[in-house]
Design an enzyme around this catalytic site. Structure first.
Site, PDB file in Angstrom:
ATOM      1  N   ASN A 202      23.781  22.042  40.337  1.00  0.00           N
ATOM      2  CA  ASN A 202      22.969  23.081  39.723  1.00  0.00           C
ATOM      3  C   ASN A 202      21.782  22.389  39.047  1.00  0.00           C
ATOM      4  OD1 ASN A 202      23.843  22.181  37.107  1.00  0.00           O
ATOM      5  ND2 ASN A 202      25.646  23.504  37.250  1.00  0.00           N
ATOM      6  N   GLU A 205      22.694  19.841  36.294  1.00  0.00           N
ATOM      7  CA  GLU A 205      23.280  18.604  36.832  1.00  0.00           C
ATOM      8  C   GLU A 205      22.210  17.728  37.471  1.00  0.00           C
ATOM      9  OE1 GLU A 205      27.749  20.296  37.975  1.00  0.00           O
ATOM     10  OE2 GLU A 205      26.086  20.497  39.389  1.00  0.00           O
ATOM     11  N   ASP A 273      31.785  26.123  43.734  1.00  0.00           N
ATOM     12  CA  ASP A 273      32.810  25.839  44.741  1.00  0.00           C
ATOM     13  C   ASP A 273      32.571  26.681  45.997  1.00  0.00           C
ATOM     14  OD1 ASP A 273      33.993  24.152  42.895  1.00  0.00           O
ATOM     15  OD2 ASP A 273      35.472  25.630  42.234  1.00  0.00           O
TER      16      ASP A 273
END
Length: 327
Positions: A202, A205, A273
């Protein structure tokens, strides 16, 4: 339609997930008084639920999308590990290559929630390197499991399964086999994921992984993404950006931003995920990076519209895509 044809192929593909797994437990209740023993609320439990977490949820997403998931990870010899294996079996995830380590507990997070508010979270974990015997068994299982798969996902939650040795081994084996290898990154290992097919951080990150400043404008994101692509020598990069959608980076400096397809956002838990599971399945089916990212974007839009850690089914994905293009 091209996207639907690709989704139909998901059932023919087998994806290996290697990384940390955990059991997410939820204790639900209500509070009507304060404990006489200490100034803390007394939670009267009304129900308890369990879901798969970390790499186990990635594998669950693959299965939900019709693909065949194989999981390589480490659990403890305890009730939590048994519960996790039972849930994987229910989800039709292949857990034959899981390694049991008697010296460590199965990773778990227990959240106590009263009147829709989290009161406390209890974590069971031991971080750091595994014993040599556990590490060797993990590498052995990895080499055996990868022989029969069409793609690999590295699900790194920084709990010990993904270290430099495992990382190099799985990337080398996947590249030698000529199959996609994708990464859901952790900040500590961010600059080690070299020569992969794609990574799906993201925006937060991506910034922290590169020790960069804020990336608020489109120009900032573009510069940051191209830096990451060059550093990792990756074939592509997909930065997820919440309500701003996703930005795909490809060799040659091609940058494409895909608007979010979410109708309503209730909970972003587990959306990452879903993104990596969907994108890897699509790439394994021969999709281009852009087409794979588009399908992943639709899947993420479905999941954030649900409460808690959730998955998207093939039927939901097909319905959502058809409705979007029929507007």
């Amino acid at each position: 339609m091209k996207l639907l044809n690709l989704i139909h192929k998901f059932k023919t593909k087998k994806i290996l997930v290697v990384g940390d797994v955990m059991l997410d437990k939820f204790v639900w209740g209500r509070v009507s008084r304060i404990s006489p023993e200490a100034p803390v609320p007394v939670v009267e439990v009304t129900k308890e639920t369990e879901t798969l977490g970390a790499g186990a949820n990635v594998a669950s997403n693959i299965a939900s999308l019709g693909g065949n998931a194989v999981l390589v990870s480490v659990i403890g010899q305890d009730v939590y590990g048994n519960a996790l294996l039972g849930m994987l079996d229910q989800q039709h995830v292949n857990s034959d290559f899981m390694v049991t380590d008697k010296s460590r507990p199965t990773l778990s997070k227990t959240r106590v929630i009263a009147t829709n508010q989290q009161v406390v979270r209890v974590d069971r974990e031991i971080k750091g390197s595994f014993a040599t015997q556990t590490q060797n068994k993990l590498l052995q299982n990895l080499e055996t499991a990868i022989a029969g798969v069409d793609g690999v996902i590295i699900s790194d939650y920084g709990k010990g399964v993904i270290n430099t040795t495992v990382l190099k081994k799985v990337i080398m084996l996947a590249n030698k086999k000529g199959i996609p290898v994708t990464v859901d990154p952790k900040i500590e290992n961010f600059k080690k994921y070299k020569k992969i097919t794609t990574m799906t951080p993201n925006a937060k990150e991506a910034v922290e992984g590169m020790s960069a400043g804020k990336a608020e404008t489109e120009q900032d994101i573009a510069k940051l993404g191209l830096r990451i692509l060059k550093l990792l020598d990756s074939k592509s990069l997909l930065i997820t950006r919440g309500e701003k959608g996703m930005t795909l980076f490809e060799p040659g400096g091609k940058v494409t931003t895909i608007p979010t397809r979410a109708k309503e956002v209730y909970d972003v838990t587990g959306a990452g995920d879903t993104v990596i599971a969907t994108m890897t399945l699509a790439l394994a089916c021969g999709a281009s990076y852009l087409t794979a990212a588009e399908i992943a974007n639709f899947a993420a839009g479905i999941v954030v519209g649900k409460i808690g850690t959730a998955t998207a089914s093939t039927q939901e994905l097909e319905k959502t895509i058809m409705e979007f293009y029929q507007k």
